[in-house]
Design a protein around this motif. Structure first.
Motif, PDB file in Angstrom:
ATOM      1  N   VAL A  30     -38.755  -9.858 -35.704  1.00 50.40           N
ATOM      2  CA  VAL A  30     -39.735  -9.657 -36.773  1.00 50.40           C
ATOM      3  C   VAL A  30     -39.266 -10.360 -38.042  1.00 50.40           C
ATOM      4  O   VAL A  30     -40.066 -10.975 -38.751  1.00 50.40           O
ATOM      5  CB  VAL A  30     -39.989  -8.156 -37.009  1.00 50.40           C
ATOM      6  CG1 VAL A  30     -40.824  -7.937 -38.256  1.00 50.40           C
ATOM      7  CG2 VAL A  30     -40.670  -7.546 -35.793  1.00 50.40           C
ATOM      8  N   ALA A  31     -37.969 -10.329 -38.316  1.00 48.88           N
ATOM      9  CA  ALA A  31     -37.440 -11.035 -39.489  1.00 48.88           C
ATOM     10  C   ALA A  31     -37.641 -12.539 -39.354  1.00 48.88           C
ATOM     11  O   ALA A  31     -37.999 -13.221 -40.321  1.00 48.88           O
ATOM     12  CB  ALA A  31     -35.960 -10.705 -39.678  1.00 48.88           C
ATOM     13  N   ALA A  32     -37.446 -13.078 -38.152  1.00 54.89           N
ATOM     14  CA  ALA A  32     -37.660 -14.509 -37.927  1.00 54.89           C
ATOM     15  C   ALA A  32     -39.129 -14.872 -38.126  1.00 54.89           C
ATOM     16  O   ALA A  32     -39.453 -15.906 -38.720  1.00 54.89           O
ATOM     17  CB  ALA A  32     -37.201 -14.899 -36.525  1.00 54.89           C
ATOM     18  N   LEU A  33     -40.029 -14.018 -37.647  1.00 56.51           N
ATOM     19  CA  LEU A  33     -41.458 -14.266 -37.851  1.00 56.51           C
ATOM     20  C   LEU A  33     -41.825 -14.192 -39.323  1.00 56.51           C
ATOM     21  O   LEU A  33     -42.628 -14.982 -39.816  1.00 56.51           O
ATOM     22  CB  LEU A  33     -42.290 -13.258 -37.050  1.00 56.51           C
ATOM     23  CG  LEU A  33     -42.363 -13.527 -35.559  1.00 56.51           C
ATOM     24  CD1 LEU A  33     -42.995 -12.333 -34.848  1.00 56.51           C
ATOM     25  CD2 LEU A  33     -43.140 -14.785 -35.277  1.00 56.51           C
ATOM     26  N   ALA A  34     -41.251 -13.236 -40.040  1.00 55.45           N
ATOM     27  CA  ALA A  34     -41.526 -13.121 -41.474  1.00 55.45           C
ATOM     28  C   ALA A  34     -41.047 -14.366 -42.212  1.00 55.45           C
ATOM     29  O   ALA A  34     -41.698 -14.838 -43.145  1.00 55.45           O
ATOM     30  CB  ALA A  34     -40.869 -11.867 -42.045  1.00 55.45           C
ATOM     31  N   LEU A  36     -40.913 -17.394 -40.910  1.00 58.21           N
ATOM     32  CA  LEU A  36     -41.850 -18.466 -40.560  1.00 58.21           C
ATOM     33  C   LEU A  36     -43.181 -18.336 -41.288  1.00 58.21           C
ATOM     34  O   LEU A  36     -43.795 -19.322 -41.659  1.00 58.21           O
ATOM     35  CB  LEU A  36     -42.118 -18.466 -39.059  1.00 58.21           C
ATOM     36  CG  LEU A  36     -41.033 -19.069 -38.183  1.00 58.21           C
ATOM     37  CD1 LEU A  36     -41.329 -18.787 -36.718  1.00 58.21           C
ATOM     38  CD2 LEU A  36     -40.930 -20.563 -38.424  1.00 58.21           C
ATOM     39  N   THR A  37     -43.657 -17.106 -41.465  1.00 57.34           N
ATOM     40  CA  THR A  37     -44.991 -16.900 -42.026  1.00 57.34           C
ATOM     41  C   THR A  37     -44.971 -16.614 -43.513  1.00 57.34           C
ATOM     42  O   THR A  37     -46.007 -16.674 -44.163  1.00 57.34           O
ATOM     43  CB  THR A  37     -45.704 -15.733 -41.324  1.00 57.34           C
ATOM     44  OG1 THR A  37     -44.941 -14.546 -41.539  1.00 57.34           O
ATOM     45  CG2 THR A  37     -45.866 -16.001 -39.839  1.00 57.34           C
ATOM     46  N   GLY A  38     -43.818 -16.286 -44.043  1.00 62.35           N
ATOM     47  CA  GLY A  38     -43.726 -15.987 -45.474  1.00 62.35           C
ATOM     48  C   GLY A  38     -43.787 -14.502 -45.772  1.00 62.35           C
ATOM     49  O   GLY A  38     -43.220 -14.063 -46.747  1.00 62.35           O
ATOM     50  N   SER A  39     -44.466 -13.690 -44.960  1.00 63.32           N
ATOM     51  CA  SER A  39     -44.529 -12.248 -45.175  1.00 63.32           C
ATOM     52  C   SER A  39     -45.275 -11.573 -44.038  1.00 63.32           C
ATOM     53  O   SER A  39     -45.998 -12.192 -43.287  1.00 63.32           O
ATOM     54  CB  SER A  39     -45.250 -11.938 -46.491  1.00 63.32           C
ATOM     55  OG  SER A  39     -46.613 -12.315 -46.388  1.00 63.32           O
ATOM     56  N   THR A  40     -45.189 -10.220 -43.788  1.00 63.88           N
ATOM     57  CA  THR A  40     -45.882  -9.469 -42.730  1.00 63.88           C
ATOM     58  C   THR A  40     -47.365  -9.448 -42.929  1.00 63.88           C
ATOM     59  O   THR A  40     -48.142  -9.515 -41.962  1.00 63.88           O
ATOM     60  CB  THR A  40     -45.306  -8.061 -42.669  1.00 63.88           C
ATOM     61  OG1 THR A  40     -43.897  -8.093 -42.541  1.00 63.88           O
ATOM     62  CG2 THR A  40     -45.830  -7.251 -41.531  1.00 63.88           C
ATOM     63  N   ALA A  45     -53.167 -11.130 -41.112  1.00 66.98           N
ATOM     64  CA  ALA A  45     -54.355 -11.964 -41.340  1.00 66.98           C
ATOM     65  C   ALA A  45     -54.398 -13.166 -40.409  1.00 66.98           C
ATOM     66  O   ALA A  45     -55.191 -14.075 -40.615  1.00 66.98           O
ATOM     67  CB  ALA A  45     -54.367 -12.428 -42.789  1.00 66.98           C
ATOM     68  N   ALA A  46     -53.559 -13.171 -39.375  1.00 65.21           N
ATOM     69  CA  ALA A  46     -53.456 -14.328 -38.484  1.00 65.21           C
ATOM     70  C   ALA A  46     -54.757 -14.578 -37.732  1.00 65.21           C
ATOM     71  O   ALA A  46     -55.528 -13.663 -37.469  1.00 65.21           O
ATOM     72  CB  ALA A  46     -52.313 -14.109 -37.491  1.00 65.21           C
ATOM     73  N   HIS A  47     -54.954 -15.827 -37.385  1.00 68.95           N
ATOM     74  CA  HIS A  47     -56.130 -16.239 -36.626  1.00 68.95           C
ATOM     75  C   HIS A  47     -55.764 -16.598 -35.192  1.00 68.95           C
ATOM     76  O   HIS A  47     -56.569 -17.169 -34.479  1.00 68.95           O
ATOM     77  CB  HIS A  47     -56.785 -17.457 -37.288  1.00 68.95           C
ATOM     78  CG  HIS A  47     -57.335 -17.165 -38.631  1.00 68.95           C
ATOM     79  ND1 HIS A  47     -58.592 -16.663 -38.826  1.00 68.95           N
ATOM     80  CD2 HIS A  47     -56.777 -17.277 -39.860  1.00 68.95           C
ATOM     81  CE1 HIS A  47     -58.804 -16.488 -40.118  1.00 68.95           C
ATOM     82  NE2 HIS A  47     -57.720 -16.855 -40.750  1.00 68.95           N
ATOM     83  N   THR A  48     -54.542 -16.288 -34.800  1.00 71.12           N
ATOM     84  CA  THR A  48     -54.056 -16.666 -33.487  1.00 71.12           C
ATOM     85  C   THR A  48     -53.572 -15.438 -32.734  1.00 71.12           C
ATOM     86  O   THR A  48     -52.916 -14.596 -33.307  1.00 71.12           O
ATOM     87  CB  THR A  48     -52.891 -17.671 -33.615  1.00 71.12           C
ATOM     88  OG1 THR A  48     -53.344 -18.795 -34.360  1.00 71.12           O
ATOM     89  CG2 THR A  48     -52.396 -18.140 -32.269  1.00 71.12           C
ATOM     90  N   GLY A  49     -53.897 -15.366 -31.451  1.00 70.37           N
ATOM     91  CA  GLY A  49     -53.431 -14.277 -30.611  1.00 70.37           C
ATOM     92  C   GLY A  49     -52.448 -14.784 -29.577  1.00 70.37           C
ATOM     93  O   GLY A  49     -52.639 -15.850 -29.002  1.00 70.37           O
TER      94      GLY A  49
END
Length: 150
Positions: A30-34, A36-40, A45-49
């Motif tokens: 989850v930290a790595a994703l944060a 990459l995306t800048g924040s949770t 608000a993602a448009h990808t599943g």
């Protein structure tokens, strides 16, 4: 543990207990994703599943934008990073194709013969294809490096 009541013709026939265990490295993922995306909130608000391989229903892979074959949560940040790189290649390919097509329209309007223009168009298709293949080459090189190859 959540429970689901199973009914047949409105008659209770069973109760199912549902549980899912988080992998030990879930917080790191989850930290790595944060990162990459800048924040949770960006994830919300993602448009990808994304769906995970063997887990989930048969419908999930059909409706997801990306399917991770392995049931390893650690691959999700890699999918996000790879998707961003792929998007960059798509933009590059659109620019390359637009430049070639614009040049070929000018070529045609200037009254030049058509066969060289067709060859130019086919050449641009090859260039766009080779540009897209660079993404696979870089991914293969990284896998080989990670596996101890040169």
């Amino acid at each position: 543990m959540p429970a689901v009541l199973v009914e047949v013709d409105s008659v209770p026939v069973g109760v199912l207990g549902i549980a899912d265990r988080l992998p030990p490295d879930a917080a790191d993922i989850v930290a790595a994703l944060a990162t990459l995306t800048g924040s949770t909130p960006a994830l919300a608000a993602a448009h990808t599943g994304i769906t995970m391989g063997r887990a989930g229903s048969d419908l999930a892979p059909a409706t997801a934008d990306a399917v991770v074959v392995r049931d390893e949560l650690v691959t999700v940040p890699t999918v996000v990073a790879l998707s961003r790189r792929a998007r960059g290649f798509v933009v590059q390919n659109l620019v390359i194709a637009s430049v070639f097509i614009s040049g070929l329209v000018v070529w045609d309007l200037a009254g030049h013969p058509l066969p060289p223009g067709v060859l130019g168009h086919e050449g641009s298709t090859v260039i766009v294809g080779l540009n897209g293949l660079r993404l696979l080459r870089e991914a293969a090189r990284k896998r080989a490096g990670a596996g101890g190859g040169k």
